[in-house]
Design an enzyme around this catalytic site. Structure first.
Site, PDB file in Angstrom:
ATOM      1  N   CYS A 165       0.799  -1.232   0.000  1.00  0.00           N
ATOM      2  CA  CYS A 165       0.000   0.000   0.000  1.00  0.00           C
ATOM      3  C   CYS A 165       0.829   1.277   0.000  1.00  0.00           C
ATOM      4  CB  CYS A 165      -0.993  -0.012   1.155  1.00  0.00           C
ATOM      5  SG  CYS A 165      -0.280   0.123   2.818  1.00  0.00           S
ATOM      6  N   HIS A 223      -3.139   1.450   6.728  1.00  0.00           N
ATOM      7  CA  HIS A 223      -3.330   1.428   5.277  1.00  0.00           C
ATOM      8  C   HIS A 223      -3.052   2.839   4.782  1.00  0.00           C
ATOM      9  CE1 HIS A 223      -4.520   0.428   1.322  1.00  0.00           C
ATOM     10  NE2 HIS A 223      -5.643   1.122   1.349  1.00  0.00           N
ATOM     11  N   ASP A 234      -7.132   5.970  -3.795  1.00  0.00           N
ATOM     12  CA  ASP A 234      -6.388   4.809  -3.299  1.00  0.00           C
ATOM     13  C   ASP A 234      -6.026   3.895  -4.464  1.00  0.00           C
ATOM     14  OD1 ASP A 234      -5.295   2.705  -1.970  1.00  0.00           O
ATOM     15  OD2 ASP A 234      -6.957   2.413  -0.578  1.00  0.00           O
ATOM     16  N   ASN A 249     -14.552   3.802   9.859  1.00  0.00           N
ATOM     17  CA  ASN A 249     -15.640   3.837  10.840  1.00  0.00           C
ATOM     18  C   ASN A 249     -16.210   2.492  11.270  1.00  0.00           C
ATOM     19  OD1 ASN A 249     -16.372   6.714  11.465  1.00  0.00           O
ATOM     20  ND2 ASN A 249     -16.454   6.815   9.235  1.00  0.00           N
TER      21      ASN A 249
END
Length: 685
Positions: free
Chosen positions: A274, A332, A355, A395
């Site tokens: 990542c 991440h 991303d 979340n």
């Protein structure tokens, strides 16, 4: 007199690069400018001078097969929405006139050709040709990527080095990264990335037209950084087997990755994880002129069934099990890009999540975003792009379940763990900037240990014991390599009756992105029995000695769990914590920091003291864009415990500004890399 013709076109590179803040791209053989601002071209006429009364001039600007023809006027009034070309009447030299070309603030990004033509009264046409690269312009208020403060533009557009935050919130790791914006060939490769994309290959005209929009550009780049659907830059690999390529942990900058990709004919570079995907994307976006920063989300949820719940399963002795399809990455890393969202309702401008790590498809391809950070905070999951996926990453709730022979023994819930810290590098300083509040409305910013209480709706609940016990697990301090890992288990009997408790403690090694269906390896455990008097609080002090974690030390994470079983009621309760062990640091010193100027030799020293209880050896690698050409490697002989080694490095800066010197020591007898970095400022000579 010989008739008029154009003998030479001068692109006035030094003046234009300074005016357009593109001085770093001076090594490119093409003029690099930003849209929405004029740049200057000087003509040297042959024969008679240019006569404004009888001669005219037109410029044809071409991007692929798209073109616009612009008359050269004497009006200096430019338009933010149209191409314009003019001569400055003041000080006009008609033998060597200067022409200013101004592009719209919404012009497409790319490599343009232009044709400069002079028409005489008798119908003759004389032409000359040239090229320029056009980038987005965060300095231009009419540009969709305009960002209002100069320190933000310096950090998010021009800065060619940075820090990537890894590890855990309790034990942050600052990994240096060289974005290599100005290294030779990087600009051209970033532009070629757009040319290699499926969007361009399928419809060049439409792609060129859409390149005026940073939303479109960012989605193309997000998909092109990974190679899942195209000839993208990087191949992901989380298997632990990197024999066919490079271990992602050994990359130190974007330049070598982008150059390798280009030199291979656009075959994917092996391998990325990542932070590599995100850092390379940050390079591409900054090169294209779109403000960009790398962001870390600690305890990032991958919610496979979109129910905002991540389930983690444990055995009754504290071993993490592989039942769940969901996963939580200890960290991440993605990027945020700054742009106006003219495709959405008002209030969604500013930072957008993108991303490039391939996780889920968006619009049929592996990309993610741009998702407005404001939409994530406001839970506007109806808005483009991929807001629900990112919302879950920061979340989701965690349900920890103790299982035995297919039966649920205990369930506890944790609503604070996911997205517990979201951060990026601070502007102008090598330290963390906490941006959790940008993503989450109600968020405790204090990073504390989590205690676990048997929940009211636990499937193992018994009316008289549901609130009978509380347990917490706390690290005494951030673990450091070579020292014992010290932690405390605190057990509280909340009832007026004695209890006999079985205690199970278990430490397992895991990678930061523990994948569903993968067993974790237990490397330390202990079991025992304690007795609690009525209302008693008992504190258990524990240590994991360095010899136990020696073989799992490095970039790995450790999952530490405590399971307590009430031998009377058979009730189980779980507390857990995940942590990393901080590596020692390399120290870098520059002999005379105040004397760093371009093209003058200087000396730096990298030093390391062995903190381990055994000898270590390995390879030291030093790099620094703008300070060292390429990378330099040194083999380190076995270094005994407590001994120190030094290595002198020669620096020859080739450009001004703040630069990063970084070093990494790959140990051969431990699966670990020791790192260090130093920021230096190269002054004008």
């Amino acid at each position: 007199m010989e008739d008029l013709s154009i003998q030479h076109v001068n692109l006035e590179k030094s003046e234009n690069l300074e005016r357009h803040r593109t001085e770093g791209f001076s090594s490119s053989n093409v003029l690099v400018v930003r849209r929405g601002a004029p740049f200057k071209i000087s003509l040297q006429m042959k024969g008679r001078p240019f006569d404004p009364n009888t001669d005219s001039m037109r410029i044809k600007v071409m991007l692929g097969r798209l073109y616009v023809t612009i008359p050269v006027t004497f009006s200096q009034k430019v338009s933010p929405s149209h191409w314009k070309a003019f001569m400055d009447p003041e000080g006009l030299n008609l033998q060597n006139p200067s022409v200013f070309i101004s592009s719209p603030a919404s012009a497409s990004v790319g490599c343009y050709k232009f044709q400069m033509c002079v028409f005489t009264q008798d119908g003759q046409q004389k032409c000359a040709f040239g090229r320029f690269i056009l980038l987005c312009n965060p300095w231009c208020p009419d540009d969709a990527v305009y960002i209002p403060f100069e320190d933000q533009r310096e950090e998010y557009v021009q800065n060619d080095s940075g820090l990537l935050f890894m590890g855990t919130p309790l034990n942050l790791v600052s990994r240096p990264w060289s974005f290599d914006l100005y290294e030779p060939g990087v600009l051209e490769t970033c532009l070629n990335l757009l040319q290699v994309s499926p969007q361009h290959q399928n419809n060049q005209r439409l792609d060129y037209l859409n390149r005026n929009n940073p939303v479109y550009i960012s989605r193309v780049v997000s998909a092109m950084i990974n190679c899942e659907d195209d000839r993208g830059v990087l191949k992901g690999n989380w298997s632990g087997d990197f024999k066919q390529g490079v271990n992602p942990s050994t990359w130190t900058g974007s330049g070598e990755i982008l150059k390798q990709w280009a030199q291979s004919g656009y075959s994917p570079v092996k391998y990325g994880q990542c932070w590599v995907f995100a850092a390379v994307m940050c390079t591409v976006m900054r090169v294209l002129g779109i403000p960009c920063r790398v962001v870390t989300n600690f305890n990032s949820a991958h919610d496979t069934n979109s129910n905002l719940v991540i389930e983690e399963f444990y055995s009754e002795t504290g071993q993490k099990l592989k039942f769940s399809k969901d996963s939580i990455w200890n960290f991440h890393i993605w990027v945020e890009c700054w742009m106006t969202r003219r495709d959405l309702e008002s209030g969604m401008d500013g930072w957008q999540v993108l991303d490039p790590t391939p996780q889920e498809r968006s619009g049929g391809v592996f990309c993610c975003g741009p998702a407005p950070v404001k939409a994530i905070k406001d839970r506007r999951i109806d808005l483009l792009y991929d807001v629900p996926f990112v919302y879950a990453e920061v979340n989701a709730a965690v349900h920890k379940i103790i299982m035995s022979q297919g039966r649920v023994l205990s369930l506890s819930k944790d609503t604070e763990r996911v997205g517990s810290l979201i951060c990026t590098k601070a502007i102008g300083f090598p330290r963390l900037h906490n941006i959790t509040g940008n993503y989450k409305s109600t968020q405790s910013q204090t990073l504390k240990s989590r205690s676990s209480t048997v929940s009211e709706d636990s499937t193992s609940r018994r009316a008289d014991t549901s609130k009978g016990l509380q347990v917490s697990l706390t690290l005494d301090k951030a673990p450091i390599a070579g020292e014992p890992v010290c932690f405390t288990v605190k057990v509280m009997n909340m009832q007026k009756a004695s209890k006999m408790m079985k205690v199970h403690l278990n430490a397992q090694v895991k990678e930061y992105n523990h994948r569903p269906g993968e067993d974790l390896k237990t490397f330390w455990e202990t079991h025992g029995v304690i007795q609690l008097a009525p209302m008693e609080v008992k504190v258990l002090n524990q240590q994991i000695p360095p010899a136990k974690y020696r073989d799992v030390f490095g970039d790995n994470m450790i999952n530490l769990a405590a399971v307590l079983q009430d031998m009377g009621s058979q009730e189980h309760i779980l507390a857990s914590e995940e942590f990393n062990i901080a590596s020692p640091q390399l120290t870098i010193q520059v002999a005379d920091e105040d004397a760093l100027v371009p093209n003058k030799e200087q000396t730096a020293t990298v030093s390391f003291t062995n903190p381990f209880s055994h000898p270590v050896n390995g390879v030291l690698t030093v790099a620094g864009a703008g300070l060292i050409q390429g990378k330099v490697h040194f083999r380190m002989l076995p270094l005994f415990p407590g001994r120190r080694v030094e290595q002198r490095i020669t620096l020859i800066p080739n450009m001004m500004g703040t630069k990063m010197l970084q070093a990494s020591l790959s140990l051969t007898n431990i699966s670990s890399t020791i790192r260090g970095f130093k920021m230096v400022f190269v002054k004008k000579a």
